[in-house]
Design a protein around this motif. Structure first.
Motif, PDB file in Angstrom:
ATOM      1  N   SER A  31       0.841  -1.188   0.000  1.00 17.73           N
ATOM      2  CA  SER A  31       0.000   0.000   0.000  1.00 17.73           C
ATOM      3  C   SER A  31       0.874   1.234   0.000  1.00 17.73           C
ATOM      4  O   SER A  31       1.904   1.279   0.654  1.00 17.73           O
ATOM      5  CB  SER A  31      -0.900   0.017   1.233  1.00 17.73           C
ATOM      6  N   ASN A  32       0.445   2.237  -0.758  1.00 19.34           N
ATOM      7  CA  ASN A  32       1.183   3.495  -0.720  1.00 19.34           C
ATOM      8  C   ASN A  32       0.458   4.555   0.100  1.00 19.34           C
ATOM      9  O   ASN A  32       0.867   5.710   0.126  1.00 19.34           O
ATOM     10  CB  ASN A  32       1.435   4.016  -2.141  1.00 19.34           C
ATOM     11  N   ASN A  33      -0.675   4.112   0.754  1.00 17.86           N
ATOM     12  CA  ASN A  33      -1.449   5.000   1.619  1.00 17.86           C
ATOM     13  C   ASN A  33      -1.969   6.239   0.900  1.00 17.86           C
ATOM     14  O   ASN A  33      -2.333   7.218   1.519  1.00 17.86           O
ATOM     15  CB  ASN A  33      -0.631   5.442   2.841  1.00 17.86           C
ATOM     16  N   ALA A  34      -1.981   6.217  -0.404  1.00 16.41           N
ATOM     17  CA  ALA A  34      -2.499   7.349  -1.173  1.00 16.41           C
ATOM     18  C   ALA A  34      -3.183   6.799  -2.414  1.00 16.41           C
ATOM     19  O   ALA A  34      -2.734   6.978  -3.532  1.00 16.41           O
ATOM     20  CB  ALA A  34      -1.375   8.301  -1.546  1.00 16.41           C
ATOM     21  N   GLY A  35      -4.273   6.095  -2.192  1.00 14.25           N
ATOM     22  CA  GLY A  35      -4.981   5.493  -3.300  1.00 14.25           C
ATOM     23  C   GLY A  35      -4.605   4.048  -3.524  1.00 14.25           C
ATOM     24  O   GLY A  35      -5.166   3.386  -4.388  1.00 14.25           O
ATOM     25  N   GLY A  36      -3.669   3.529  -2.751  1.00 18.04           N
ATOM     26  CA  GLY A  36      -3.293   2.137  -2.881  1.00 18.04           C
ATOM     27  C   GLY A  36      -4.353   1.228  -2.309  1.00 18.04           C
ATOM     28  O   GLY A  36      -5.291   1.660  -1.650  1.00 18.04           O
ATOM     29  N   VAL A  37      -4.236  -0.067  -2.547  1.00 18.07           N
ATOM     30  CA  VAL A  37      -5.248  -1.007  -2.087  1.00 18.07           C
ATOM     31  C   VAL A  37      -4.920  -1.497  -0.694  1.00 18.07           C
ATOM     32  O   VAL A  37      -3.766  -1.516  -0.272  1.00 18.07           O
ATOM     33  CB  VAL A  37      -5.332  -2.207  -3.057  1.00 18.07           C
ATOM     34  N   ASN A  38      -5.979  -1.896   0.031  1.00 18.69           N
ATOM     35  CA  ASN A  38      -5.830  -2.582   1.306  1.00 18.69           C
ATOM     36  C   ASN A  38      -4.988  -1.791   2.299  1.00 18.69           C
ATOM     37  O   ASN A  38      -3.906  -2.207   2.689  1.00 18.69           O
ATOM     38  CB  ASN A  38      -5.214  -3.964   1.070  1.00 18.69           C
ATOM     39  N   TYR A  39      -5.505  -0.663   2.729  1.00 20.30           N
ATOM     40  CA  TYR A  39      -4.795   0.110   3.737  1.00 20.30           C
ATOM     41  C   TYR A  39      -5.778   0.588   4.800  1.00 20.30           C
ATOM     42  O   TYR A  39      -6.986   0.615   4.597  1.00 20.30           O
ATOM     43  CB  TYR A  39      -4.067   1.306   3.110  1.00 20.30           C
ATOM     44  N   GLY A  40      -5.225   0.971   5.938  1.00 18.74           N
ATOM     45  CA  GLY A  40      -6.044   1.483   7.025  1.00 18.74           C
ATOM     46  C   GLY A  40      -6.886   0.433   7.712  1.00 18.74           C
ATOM     47  O   GLY A  40      -7.869   0.763   8.369  1.00 18.74           O
ATOM     48  N   ASN A  41      -6.543  -0.861   7.586  1.00 23.15           N
ATOM     49  CA  ASN A  41      -7.309  -1.932   8.209  1.00 23.15           C
ATOM     50  C   ASN A  41      -6.675  -2.366   9.523  1.00 23.15           C
ATOM     51  O   ASN A  41      -5.453  -2.338   9.673  1.00 23.15           O
ATOM     52  CB  ASN A  41      -7.382  -3.145   7.279  1.00 23.15           C
ATOM     53  N   VAL A  42      -7.509  -2.780  10.463  1.00 30.51           N
ATOM     54  CA  VAL A  42      -7.046  -3.368  11.715  1.00 30.51           C
ATOM     55  C   VAL A  42      -7.748  -4.703  11.881  1.00 30.51           C
ATOM     56  O   VAL A  42      -8.982  -4.764  11.848  1.00 30.51           O
ATOM     57  CB  VAL A  42      -7.351  -2.461  12.921  1.00 30.51           C
ATOM     58  N   ALA A  43      -6.991  -5.770  12.017  1.00 31.97           N
ATOM     59  CA  ALA A  43      -7.571  -7.101  12.176  1.00 31.97           C
ATOM     60  C   ALA A  43      -6.886  -7.813  13.328  1.00 31.97           C
ATOM     61  O   ALA A  43      -5.682  -8.027  13.300  1.00 31.97           O
ATOM     62  CB  ALA A  43      -7.411  -7.905  10.894  1.00 31.97           C
ATOM     63  N   VAL A  44      -7.660  -8.180  14.338  1.00 35.01           N
ATOM     64  CA  VAL A  44      -7.126  -8.904  15.492  1.00 35.01           C
ATOM     65  C   VAL A  44      -8.046 -10.081  15.765  1.00 35.01           C
ATOM     66  O   VAL A  44      -9.206  -9.892  16.122  1.00 35.01           O
ATOM     67  CB  VAL A  44      -7.034  -7.999  16.737  1.00 35.01           C
ATOM     68  N   GLY A  45      -7.564 -11.289  15.565  1.00 32.35           N
ATOM     69  CA  GLY A  45      -8.364 -12.474  15.815  1.00 32.35           C
ATOM     70  C   GLY A  45      -8.168 -13.497  14.720  1.00 32.35           C
ATOM     71  O   GLY A  45      -7.984 -13.157  13.550  1.00 32.35           O
ATOM     72  N   LEU A  46      -8.195 -14.765  15.079  1.00 34.85           N
ATOM     73  CA  LEU A  46      -8.015 -15.829  14.105  1.00 34.85           C
ATOM     74  C   LEU A  46      -9.074 -15.731  13.014  1.00 34.85           C
ATOM     75  O   LEU A  46     -10.257 -15.634  13.289  1.00 34.85           O
ATOM     76  CB  LEU A  46      -8.102 -17.190  14.793  1.00 34.85           C
TER      77      LEU A  46
END
Length: 388
Positions: A86-101
């Motif tokens: 991700s380039n954090n500027a229009g890139g894919v799959n950014y800003g996600n938080v995932a905790v858990g199996l």
């Protein structure tokens, strides 16, 4: 010579130890210059038993690797669902938080999702701006956006949809929903509220088991415990109270507040009614009404509008008004047992009376009686003159 060799080995050993992290820790380190990591643009990998268990990626994701009997891999994330750059500027799959199996393991292009708990958002590939907290919450959502799910199984079966909010165990679980029929704008607060909804939009249900078995519903509001649990194809209903049962299995435009204020399609009833109010407001007498009240009304003031000047009874005093003679009136009363135009006792019991019409009618009879009294006074005066 031997001493020289020993000295050289000792110096080299000290230099090697000075450039490494010891198993028992290091002293004299400086946070500004000493660190654990790489000096190139590569991930930092941690292994156990020569198997990778933790990776700090070059773009800042912390990825925990775990394999269990269910076959999940790469299924515990902090900082993102997978390792797509991700380039954090229009890139894919950014800003996600995932905790858990199993949380966010299928994410490909979704952004700004928060998944906390086993299998949360586990099937989401392109969904964005979702918040799922609790085991299996939003488990099967693939393309859903802007949803909030808090609690075990909340929004667990939704495939596609947006702007839904579910809080409570199995609220809006939506098993059986399909991608072709997205759920939009629903709010379910309470255990099993809107549990089985698979087709419906803009419902607000607050309370345990509200609309429990409903499959299809739109634009309904329910506040209270176990309201309308078996309603289906419901639309435009408002239920406030506990254990409120609709009049029909497929209710539409009903109102029920505590089983004391009820309504249907804009017709309102106050009191406990055993049958549904007429949707068009037409009662047994054929007249249309908007308000039905049981057990009486007590108030200090009632004002009734008169539609036009000819709606009042003063036309009795016009010169061309044909006043029934007292003899004809006497014959009518002897035959019918009531005044002309006035409903009989039987008719009043069967149909009730309309207050405005009855008041105008009574005024008419008073004015007719006044005319008779005036006529009688004239005759008395004539007789008195003759007797003098």
């Amino acid at each position: 010579m031997r001493k020289t060799i020993i000295l050289i080995v000792a110096v080299l050993s000290l230099q090697a130890n000075a450039q490494s992290w010891n198993l028992t820790g290091n002293a004299g380190t400086s946070p500004s210059t000493n660190f654990i990591g790489t000096t190139d643009n590569q991930s930092l990998v941690f292994k156990i038993n020569n198997s990778e268990k933790l990776r700090l990626t070059a773009n800042g994701r912390l990825v925990f690797h775990e394999t269990n009997t269910q076959g999940f891999t790469n299924n515990l994330y902090i900082g993102g669902g997978n390792e797509i750059p991700s380039n954090n500027a229009g890139g894919v799959n950014y800003g996600n938080v995932a905790v858990g199996l199993g949380s966010l393991v299928a994410n490909s292009t979704g952004v700004s999702n928060t998944a906390l708990g086993f299998n949360t958002l586990g099937s989401s590939t392109t969904g964005s701006l979702n918040t799922a907290l609790g085991i299996n919450s939003m488990q099967f959502s693939v393309t859903g956006n802007n949803n909030v799910a808090v609690g075990h199984n909340t929004l667990g079966g939704i495939i596609s949809g947006e702007y839904n909010t579910a809080v409570g165990f199995s609220a809006l679980r939506a098993w059986g929903s399909t991608a072709s029929v997205p759920l939009v704008g629903n709010t379910a607060l309470g255990t099993s509220a809107l549990l089985r909804l698979t087709n419906g939009n803009y419902n607000t249900v607050l309370g345990f088991n509200g609309f429990l078995n409903t499959l299809t519903a739109n634009n309904n509001i329910s506040v209270g415990y176990s309201n309308a649990p078996n309603a289906n194809n419901a639309s435009g209903n408002i239920y406030i109270g506990n254990n409120i049962a609709p009049y029909n299995s497929q209710p539409s435009n009903e109102l029920n507040i505590g089983n004391w204020i009820v309504g249907n399609n804009g017709t309102i009833g106050i009191g406990q009614f055993n049958s549904q109010l007429p949707a068009d407001g037409i009662a047994q007498d054929g007249e249309r009404y908007k308000l039905f009240v049981k057990d009486g009304i007590r108030t200090e003031k009632i004002k009734v509008d008169i539609a036009s000047s000819n709606g009042w009874a003063d036309y009795v005093f016009e010169k061309d008004y044909k006043l029934m003679s007292l003899n004809d009136l006497s014959q009518f009363i002897n035959k019918n047992g009531h005044l002309p135009e006035v409903p009989s006792t039987k008719e009043a019991i069967e149909n009730g009376i309309e207050l405005k019409a009855m008041n105008i009618l009574l005024l008419k009879k008073i004015e007719e009686l006044t005319l008779h009294a005036i006529e009688q006074q004239k005759r008395i005066e004539v007789l008195e003159k003759k007797m003098k």
